[in-house]
Design a protein around this motif. Structure first.
Motif, mmCIF file in Angstrom:
data_model
loop_
_atom_site.group_PDB
_atom_site.id
_atom_site.type_symbol
_atom_site.label_atom_id
_atom_site.label_comp_id
_atom_site.label_asym_id
_atom_site.label_seq_id
_atom_site.Cartn_x
_atom_site.Cartn_y
_atom_site.Cartn_z
ATOM 1 N N LEU A 185 0.817 -1.208 0.000
ATOM 2 C CA LEU A 185 0.000 0.000 0.000
ATOM 3 C C LEU A 185 0.855 1.265 0.000
ATOM 4 O O LEU A 185 0.373 2.340 -0.358
ATOM 5 N N PHE A 186 2.127 1.143 0.405
ATOM 6 C CA PHE A 186 3.015 2.308 0.491
ATOM 7 C C PHE A 186 4.064 2.323 -0.627
ATOM 8 O O PHE A 186 5.025 3.090 -0.560
ATOM 9 N N ALA A 187 3.862 1.496 -1.642
ATOM 10 C CA ALA A 187 4.793 1.473 -2.774
ATOM 11 C C ALA A 187 4.809 2.833 -3.467
ATOM 12 O O ALA A 187 3.758 3.439 -3.707
ATOM 13 N N GLY A 188 6.018 3.323 -3.767
ATOM 14 C CA GLY A 188 6.154 4.596 -4.458
ATOM 15 C C GLY A 188 6.117 5.809 -3.556
ATOM 16 O O GLY A 188 6.274 6.941 -4.031
ATOM 17 N N THR A 227 -4.559 6.610 2.931
ATOM 18 C CA THR A 227 -5.908 6.065 2.851
ATOM 19 C C THR A 227 -6.032 5.331 1.525
ATOM 20 O O THR A 227 -5.292 5.595 0.579
ATOM 21 N N THR A 228 -6.965 4.414 1.440
ATOM 22 C CA THR A 228 -7.041 3.484 0.321
ATOM 23 C C THR A 228 -8.423 3.530 -0.331
ATOM 24 O O THR A 228 -9.336 4.187 0.174
ATOM 25 N N PRO A 229 -8.594 2.819 -1.462
ATOM 26 C CA PRO A 229 -9.912 2.789 -2.106
ATOM 27 C C PRO A 229 -11.041 2.279 -1.215
ATOM 28 O O PRO A 229 -12.203 2.600 -1.439
ATOM 29 N N SER A 230 -10.723 1.471 -0.199
ATOM 30 C CA SER A 230 -11.765 1.008 0.715
ATOM 31 C C SER A 230 -12.009 2.018 1.826
ATOM 32 O O SER A 230 -12.749 1.758 2.768
ATOM 33 N N HIS A 231 -11.326 3.206 1.702
ATOM 34 C CA HIS A 231 -11.473 4.282 2.678
ATOM 35 C C HIS A 231 -10.950 3.876 4.049
ATOM 36 O O HIS A 231 -11.417 4.354 5.080
ATOM 37 N N GLY A 269 16.064 -0.721 10.135
ATOM 38 C CA GLY A 269 15.475 -0.876 8.817
ATOM 39 C C GLY A 269 14.154 -1.615 8.797
ATOM 40 O O GLY A 269 13.585 -1.855 7.721
ATOM 41 N N TRP A 270 13.633 -1.955 9.973
ATOM 42 C CA TRP A 270 12.357 -2.659 10.023
ATOM 43 C C TRP A 270 11.196 -1.668 9.913
ATOM 44 O O TRP A 270 11.337 -0.479 10.175
ATOM 45 N N ARG A 271 10.058 -2.205 9.528
ATOM 46 C CA ARG A 271 8.871 -1.364 9.360
ATOM 47 C C ARG A 271 7.651 -2.084 9.927
ATOM 48 O O ARG A 271 7.454 -3.281 9.708
ATOM 49 N N ILE A 272 6.820 -1.321 10.626
ATOM 50 C CA ILE A 272 5.549 -1.833 11.134
ATOM 51 C C ILE A 272 4.440 -1.105 10.390
ATOM 52 O O ILE A 272 4.427 0.129 10.337
ATOM 53 N N VAL A 273 3.533 -1.853 9.805
ATOM 54 C CA VAL A 273 2.360 -1.263 9.161
ATOM 55 C C VAL A 273 1.145 -1.615 10.011
ATOM 56 O O VAL A 273 0.893 -2.799 10.270
ATOM 57 N N ILE A 274 0.433 -0.591 10.472
ATOM 58 C CA ILE A 274 -0.767 -0.824 11.279
ATOM 59 C C ILE A 274 -1.998 -0.375 10.492
ATOM 60 O O ILE A 274 -1.950 0.536 9.694
ATOM 61 N N GLY A 275 -3.108 -1.034 10.722
ATOM 62 C CA GLY A 275 -4.359 -0.722 10.034
ATOM 63 C C GLY A 275 -5.018 -2.015 9.576
ATOM 64 O O GLY A 275 -4.423 -3.099 9.679
ATOM 65 N N PRO A 276 -6.264 -1.941 9.166
ATOM 66 C CA PRO A 276 -6.986 -0.726 8.820
ATOM 67 C C PRO A 276 -7.711 -0.108 10.010
ATOM 68 O O PRO A 276 -8.035 -0.775 10.978
ATOM 69 N N VAL A 277 -7.938 1.216 9.898
ATOM 70 C CA VAL A 277 -8.928 1.896 10.723
ATOM 71 C C VAL A 277 -9.878 2.597 9.754
ATOM 72 O O VAL A 277 -9.530 2.834 8.595
ATOM 73 N N TYR A 278 -11.069 2.908 10.223
ATOM 74 C CA TYR A 278 -12.077 3.480 9.341
ATOM 75 C C TYR A 278 -12.714 4.710 9.959
ATOM 76 O O TYR A 278 -12.757 4.860 11.178
ATOM 77 N N PHE A 329 -9.387 12.720 6.365
ATOM 78 C CA PHE A 329 -10.069 11.458 6.617
ATOM 79 C C PHE A 329 -11.538 11.708 6.939
ATOM 80 O O PHE A 329 -12.420 10.994 6.482
ATOM 81 N N THR A 330 -11.806 12.764 7.725
ATOM 82 C CA THR A 330 -13.188 13.081 8.063
ATOM 83 C C THR A 330 -13.953 13.541 6.832
ATOM 84 O O THR A 330 -15.109 13.186 6.630
ATOM 85 N N VAL A 331 -13.300 14.365 5.990
ATOM 86 C CA VAL A 331 -13.942 14.774 4.751
ATOM 87 C C VAL A 331 -14.236 13.554 3.892
ATOM 88 O O VAL A 331 -15.297 13.420 3.288
ATOM 89 N N GLY A 332 -13.278 12.607 3.855
ATOM 90 C CA GLY A 332 -13.489 11.378 3.103
ATOM 91 C C GLY A 332 -14.667 10.597 3.631
ATOM 92 O O GLY A 332 -15.444 10.025 2.871
ATOM 93 N N ARG A 333 -14.833 10.606 4.940
ATOM 94 C CA ARG A 333 -15.966 9.915 5.532
ATOM 95 C C ARG A 333 -17.286 10.477 5.023
ATOM 96 O O ARG A 333 -18.193 9.751 4.642
ATOM 97 N N ASP A 334 -17.381 11.829 4.999
ATOM 98 C CA ASP A 334 -18.621 12.444 4.540
ATOM 99 C C ASP A 334 -18.904 12.079 3.089
ATOM 100 O O ASP A 334 -20.044 11.806 2.703
ATOM 101 N N THR A 335 -17.850 12.076 2.278
ATOM 102 C CA THR A 335 -18.019 11.740 0.866
ATOM 103 C C THR A 335 -18.498 10.309 0.707
ATOM 104 O O THR A 335 -19.417 10.015 -0.058
#
Length: 402
Positions: free
Chosen positions: A48-51, A62-66, A77-86, A158-164
């Motif tokens: 999801l974070f490519a590029g 944020t993603t297409p599933s909002h 060099g390690w990475r933690i990815v957390i989510g999803p939240v909505y 994110f809140t604006v996205g929620r309304d949309t």
């Protein structure tokens, strides 16, 4: 990474999940996943974070599933990815998008549903705070939110996205929600009848036929609790009290179940509690409805017949349900009820036919076959003889009234 640090990181991730309910994935420098929780469904959140800027200590997207995700880069060099939240309403379309963006196979849809049900409802700034807290626990540095957000704006993206999202989904959801009237009528009627086996058979039917609800809360857990409270109240008002249960006892049971609901921590736990509560009221009403002068043996026969009207029921089957002979069972039944076993079987089939005509769209041929009548014409004849109208007249009459 040394073993002690790896153990510390994984323990912190697990504690974070238990405290916040946010799923996580742990990746090395090559974006190979070493730990993911929940383990199912398998998902590639690093993609999801490519590029995006790899130098960012904390990156939120944020993603297409909002959904909201955070990528946290830690020492080594390690990475933690957390989510999803909505911060949007969940529906089938969002589940589909969530599965697509995380490359989740269709066979793991149930696991995907479980993650989304548990996903907390957060604004983007709230999500940043939680991610920054996890980073602080890992590497002991405080991240400045002003570097990541324009805090002069009251409403984050994110809140604006929620309304949309809510506006876009309004029409689809209105088609899905509040379609529950017939289902609920039958549900509360079965509880009122006090027949646990029939109620359980009804609840085990295809879930697509079940009641739909509008949005009544900001989180799936609160939504489930609100639905439960409404349901248990209606069980008391529409089933228990009208069927003769003591009013004070009814209110005490409602209060007790509401307290159990508020203590629940997951949506599945509330779903199980709802079934248990419905079955509890149904059993109590069944015991309450034991007719005067009817022995337990005869009542068992009556229950067995009502629960098997859709099978080729014989007198031998009924007698076997209480471990007695056919002659003993038939004589006892006639003595206590004033009617023969055969007549009672026919009466129960016709009562079931009335329910099917009212609550379902089954054809007369389907109802006749389901209830084991010898033919559709015979079914129609005995129905009219008993009730004075044909099955179709009964259906039209009662649908018009409702």
């Amino acid at each position: 990474m040394d073993t002690a640090r790896y153990i510390r990181i994984t323990n912190l991730c697990m504690l974070f999940f238990r405290a916040e309910g946010i799923a996580f994935s742990l990746y090395d420098k090559q974006d190979t996943c070493h730990l993911q929780y929940p383990e199912e469904p398998q998902r590639n959140t690093a993609a999801l974070f490519a590029g995006r800027d790899p130098a960012r200590t904390l990156d939120i997207c944020t993603t297409p599933s909002h959904a909201g995700y955070a990528s946290i880069r830690i020492k080594g060099g390690w990475r933690i990815v957390i989510g999803p939240v909505y911060n949007a309403r969940l529906n089938e379309s969002l589940v589909d998008a969530f599965m697509a963006e995380n490359q989740i196979p269709a066979a793991q849809r149930h696991a995907a549903d479980t993650i989304l049900e548990a996903a907390p409802n957060l604004s983007l700034l709230e999500f940043f705070d939680k991610a920054a807290y996890l980073y602080y626990c890992m590497d002991g540095e405080i991240l400045d939110p002003s570097v990541y957000f324009d805090l002069t704006n009251d409403r984050d993206s994110f809140t604006v996205g929620r309304d949309t999202v809510e506006n876009l989904l309004e029409r689809k959801e209105n088609e899905k929600f509040h379609n529950s009237y017939q289902w609920e009528l039958m549900f509360y009627d079965l509880i009122r009848q006090g027949d646990p086996e029939r109620l359980m058979a009804f609840l085990m039917q295809d879930s697509s036929a079940r009641v739909g609800h509008g949005t009544m809360a900001d989180t799936p857990l609160r939504q489930a609790k609100n639905i439960f409270i409404g349901c248990i109240t209606k069980i008391g008002m529409m089933s228990a009290i009208p069927a003769g249960m003591d009013v004070e006892l009814t209110y005490q049971l409602i209060d007790s179940y509401v307290l159990d609901c508020e203590r629940a921590a997951t949506v599945p736990e509330i779903d199980r509690l709802q079934v248990s509560a419905a079955m509890d009221f149904c059993r109590r009403l069944g015991e309450l409805r034991l007719p005067a002068g009817i022995s337990r043996e005869v009542y068992t026969c009556m229950s067995y017949i009502r629960n098997h009207v859709n099978t080729p029921l014989s007198l031998d089957d009924v007698a076997a349900s209480i471990g007695r002979s056919v002659s003993y069972t038939g004589n006892l039944f006639k003595k206590e009820t004033g009617q023969t076993l055969g007549n009672y079987i026919a009466e129960c089939r016709l009562e079931e036919a009335k329910s099917l005509l009212y609550y379902t769209d089954m054809t007369l041929a389907e109802i006749s076959s389901y209830l084991c009548f010898s033919s559709q014409s015979y079914f129609q004849n005995v129905f009219k003889k008993e009730y004075g109208v044909t099955p179709m007249q009964y259906r039209r009459q009662h649908h018009t009234e409702s």
